[in-house]
Design a protein around this motif. Sequence first.
Motif, PDB file in Angstrom:
ATOM      1  N   TYR A 121       7.898  47.247  30.426  1.00  0.00           N
ATOM      2  CA  TYR A 121       9.007  46.684  31.523  1.00  0.00           C
ATOM      3  C   TYR A 121       7.795  45.451  31.919  1.00  0.00           C
ATOM      4  O   TYR A 121       8.231  44.115  32.198  1.00  0.00           O
ATOM      5  CB  TYR A 121       9.565  46.699  32.355  1.00  0.00           C
ATOM      6  N   ARG A 175      14.136  38.254  31.811  1.00  0.00           N
ATOM      7  CA  ARG A 175      14.256  39.263  31.259  1.00  0.00           C
ATOM      8  C   ARG A 175      13.810  39.822  33.090  1.00  0.00           C
ATOM      9  O   ARG A 175      14.513  41.736  33.541  1.00  0.00           O
ATOM     10  CB  ARG A 175      13.747  40.156  31.154  1.00  0.00           C
ATOM     11  N   GLY A 211      12.633  37.521  26.767  1.00  0.00           N
ATOM     12  CA  GLY A 211      13.739  36.904  26.901  1.00  0.00           C
ATOM     13  C   GLY A 211      13.667  35.663  25.887  1.00  0.00           C
ATOM     14  O   GLY A 211      14.996  34.340  26.014  1.00  0.00           O
TER      15      GLY A 211
END
Length: 646
Positions: A44, A412, A500
């Motif tokens: 992430y 995102r 994204g």
Amino acid sequence: MVLKAVVVGCLAVLGAAAALRVFGFWTVLVGLGLCLVPRRSRGYIHVAISTIRRDLRCLFVIRKVKRSMYHHLRNKHTIPELFVQTALKHPNKTALIYEPTGESWTFGVLLEECYAVAHWALGQGWSEGDVVALFLESCPTVVPLWMGLAMVGIEAAFINSNLRLDPLLHCVRVSGAKALVFGTELTEAVQEVSNSLESEIILFRCGQEQKEIKSLHIHNLDELLSRSSKHKPTYTLKKDFNDVLFYIYTSGTTGMPKPAVVVHSRYFRITAFGFHSFGLKSSDILYNCLPLYHSAGTIMGMGQCVLFGMTIVMRRKFSASRFWVDCVKHQCTVIQYIGEICRYLVAQPVRQSEAQHQVRVAFGNGLRQSVWEEFVRRFKIPKIGEFYGATECNCSLINIDGKVGACGFNSRILPSFYPVRLMQIQENGEMLRDKQGLCVPCQPGQPGMLVGRINNIDPLRRFDGYVDKDSTNKKIAHNIFKKGDSAYISGDVMVMDEYGYIYFRDRSGDTFRWRGENISTTEVEGVLSTLLGHADVAVYGVSVPGVEGKAGMAAIGHTGDSFDLDTFLINVKKSLPSYARPQFLRLMSVVETTGTFKITKTKLQQEGYKPQNSSEKMYFLDTQADRYVEVTDALYQDITEGRIYL
């Protein structure tokens, strides 16, 4: 790990802010969002660092456009009022150049023509909210017509100049028009429906005179405008920023066209997002060969002239052979595309003019991934500005950093800032619901339906719909993000990657299921078109009696030499999995498209794989013989009666 995530996140935000030379509220907001998100995995953080610059840049564009819109909303501005401001800044600057005649209009002349139209409309006794239908091919006259009407609150309805007979009558009728303005080049089309036109509709014709229509009384608009005052009318417009400006019709690929409502704020939003997102400048010269009855041509393209003072080179109709010649002749720095224009240009033979242009930005929608890189490489275009959006939608997407193949993105890091989502769909096309009855968001890699939350107080989230309320209601769903909310349903299936970026997959209903797999017609069309040197290809599913799902079929535009079926099959087997290979081929001289290059598949699907006429060839993929064989009447019967295995 938590501390590391916070540090890395903050450094990413500060680094991006420094690169963009912006600090303050938005930087802090994004930084907090990055640091407080519960996911703290290494993957992430990598995504956050990779996308923070893109997301910040888009946030600032959104902020800039939104602030401008609220300013215009508070002051009850309108598009004609903003155009007057633009024109008075540089009245002697060239606003429009028309090809093929080379005629040019300055902003001052364009403004005077708008005033002339406004005085003419007032003289007809029309009131605010009345509608005038415009049925003309693309030409400079279209601009002062709709703008002058809007100055006194009259709403134009842009009718596709390719329509004839019933579709033409339908569009005129559903608009509720008091008058129809048409170009002399379309006299024959009007004559064909003259007996069915409402008697109360007044007809006006402009352009070089042709033969009269004996059964109808037609007014010469050119003469009326030549006698009309070119000074600003002393009329106080009652409309404001959120009132109706004009109507743009849907393409009508799946039924009769529907007039979509375009309010002043929507016109501004579409134009401003294009201008700021793609780095356009008022000094740019834009080449626009798109039809002005379409939102891309008259809003996203012509809006750059109306609101930002850009010079527009307008061509009546797209010409692949003249495209780069025009760009070189007029020193164009920006070009606009739609649908398959880029593919048509790539399919052209190499010309000297394509290496002499000064184009730095190409923007539009519908650039296929299979054509994108070749288009950029061959024509040396520094920047592609791809976007997604329909005239009426509230879930537009913008590819702000040129990611190949993407039509836009969703953050995102702060996914809730821009309330647009991909929602999971079932095999029947309906959106999947959880136990609470809410829609289920897609994860990266999952295809889903694009939806946009509706908030009519927010000018970016409005959904004004269509003239017909039933059509409007069909595009709205409820309980999407949370209980009691409503959202616009695009009808388009897309997929998002881990960063994204969002990629167009198919129109809802175009995707079909075969051999237990979902087949994307858009993806197969891209592969086949590339294999065939960028030929026109329409892919769709056809029903075969007794067979589950739909068999893939490809209609191919082919003229000239014989079609090498064996080589084609060899290449198809290399490029497509077995379930995606067309079971049927239809070789046609022309694959029918709309005026904006959308392939019309409805009729093709209805006709299926039954032999149509001697000028076409129909083929079936015989898997046992491993080759395409011609579909004769006897073979057609064998397939439909189950004697041939698919």
